[in-house]
Design an enzyme around this catalytic site. Structure first.
Site, PDB file in Angstrom:
ATOM      1  N   SER A  95      -4.450  48.297  32.406  1.00 12.14           N
ATOM      2  CA  SER A  95      -3.815  47.323  33.206  1.00 12.14           C
ATOM      3  C   SER A  95      -2.882  46.925  32.244  1.00 12.14           C
ATOM      4  O   SER A  95      -1.532  46.676  32.967  1.00 12.14           O
ATOM      5  CB  SER A  95      -4.637  46.224  33.458  1.00 12.14           C
TER       6      SER A  95
ATOM      7  N   ASN B 287     -10.624  47.869  28.000  1.00 11.61           N
ATOM      8  CA  ASN B 287     -11.693  47.592  28.697  1.00 11.61           C
ATOM      9  C   ASN B 287     -13.199  48.144  28.232  1.00 11.61           C
ATOM     10  O   ASN B 287     -14.203  47.374  28.477  1.00 11.61           O
ATOM     11  CB  ASN B 287     -11.711  48.322  30.090  1.00 11.61           C
TER      12      ASN B 287
ATOM     13  N   GLY C   2      -8.140  48.478  34.885  1.00 21.38           N
ATOM     14  CA  GLY C   2      -9.773  48.377  34.666  1.00 21.38           C
ATOM     15  C   GLY C   2     -10.143  49.521  34.210  1.00 21.38           C
ATOM     16  O   GLY C   2     -11.460  49.963  33.815  1.00 21.38           O
TER      17      GLY C   2
ATOM     18  N   HIS D 277      -3.315  39.204  29.757  1.00 23.65           N
ATOM     19  CA  HIS D 277      -2.155  40.161  30.062  1.00 23.65           C
ATOM     20  C   HIS D 277      -0.991  40.005  29.591  1.00 23.65           C
ATOM     21  O   HIS D 277      -0.650  38.324  30.065  1.00 23.65           O
ATOM     22  CB  HIS D 277      -2.142  40.513  31.539  1.00 23.65           C
TER      23      HIS D 277
ATOM     24  N   ASP E 295      -4.250  34.305  32.685  1.00 27.59           N
ATOM     25  CA  ASP E 295      -5.574  34.656  32.294  1.00 27.59           C
ATOM     26  C   ASP E 295      -5.668  34.862  30.693  1.00 27.59           C
ATOM     27  O   ASP E 295      -6.830  35.338  30.405  1.00 27.59           O
ATOM     28  CB  ASP E 295      -6.011  35.953  33.049  1.00 27.59           C
TER      29      ASP E 295
END
Length: 220
Positions: A35, A101, A73, A192, A189
């Site tokens: 991502s 991830n 992801g 990112h 979040d």
């Protein structure tokens, strides 16, 4: 001015206009990642890592076309599973930015090592120079996990003569937290980067990609 001179002048002007246009990209770089590469959470796709990096490189005189191979992801296993078809047509160089991830899921470091090794081995077999970008492991999985995971990137970069970026997000994480919050370098979040955060990452990543391009030119 006579008709012939006017026609000749028109051809010259047209030629100059064509010459002023952008040249065709000579070097293609695939960015294989998750991502962070794909541009997750950004309202404007142009704010993503790949478009901003292409702009940085072109601004530094490089005739480069970036290819966004980021999948939100994705793990190192996912990257290994799709690298073959991403190499058709074959790019001139590849940025491998995977592992985040794996860390979020607490996957075994030996699996991440094997997957990244497999990706870099495929690139080496095709004579494609690589840049390997990692992320540091958090301490919550224990010191052994952290040590084993963090060793993956320098070990494999040395093994495959890849350009190494140990921590892709270092330009953000090494920024004092007060400044980080003030400039909104991260999305809500806190995983990112925001457009400004991506810009900061690209400013540090760009010179490393210039090293990668030097390897392309050496091999051409």
């Amino acid at each position: 001015m006579g008709i012939r001179k006017r026609i000749a002048a028109g051809f010259i002007a047209a030629g100059l206009a064509l010459g002023a246009g952008p040249a065709m990209a000579e070097v293609s770089i695939l960015a294989l990642g998750d991502s962070l590469t794909q541009g997750y959470g950004l309202d404007n796709p142009a704010d993503g890592l790949v478009p901003q990096l292409q702009g940085w490189l072109q601004g530094h005189g490089q005739d480069v076309k970036m290819i966004n191979g980021g999948v939100s992801g994705d793990t190192t296993a996912g990257g290994l599973s799709r690298i073959d078809w991403l190499l058709t047509p074959q790019p001139d160089a590849v940025i491998v930015a995977l592992g985040g991830n794996d860390l979020l899921r607490g996957l075994p470091p030996e699996q991440a090592r094997a997957n990244l090794d497999g990706i870099l081995a495929k690139l080496q077999a095709k004579g494609i120079p690589a840049l390997l970008a990692g992320l540091p492991a958090p301490g919550n999985f224990g010191p052994k996990y952290q040590q084993d995971f963090d060793a993956i990137y320098p070990d494999l970069a040395k093994k495959y003569d890849a350009v190494l970026v140990p921590n892709l997000l270092a330009p953000i994480t090494e920024t004092p937290i007060e400044e980080r919050a003030k400039t909104d370098l991260m999305q809500p979040d806190n995983i990112h980067p925001s457009p400004e955060g991506v810009k900061k990452v690209v400013s540090a990543l760009g010179p490393k990609v210039l090293e990668l391009l030097a390897k392309v030119k050496q091999g051409s």
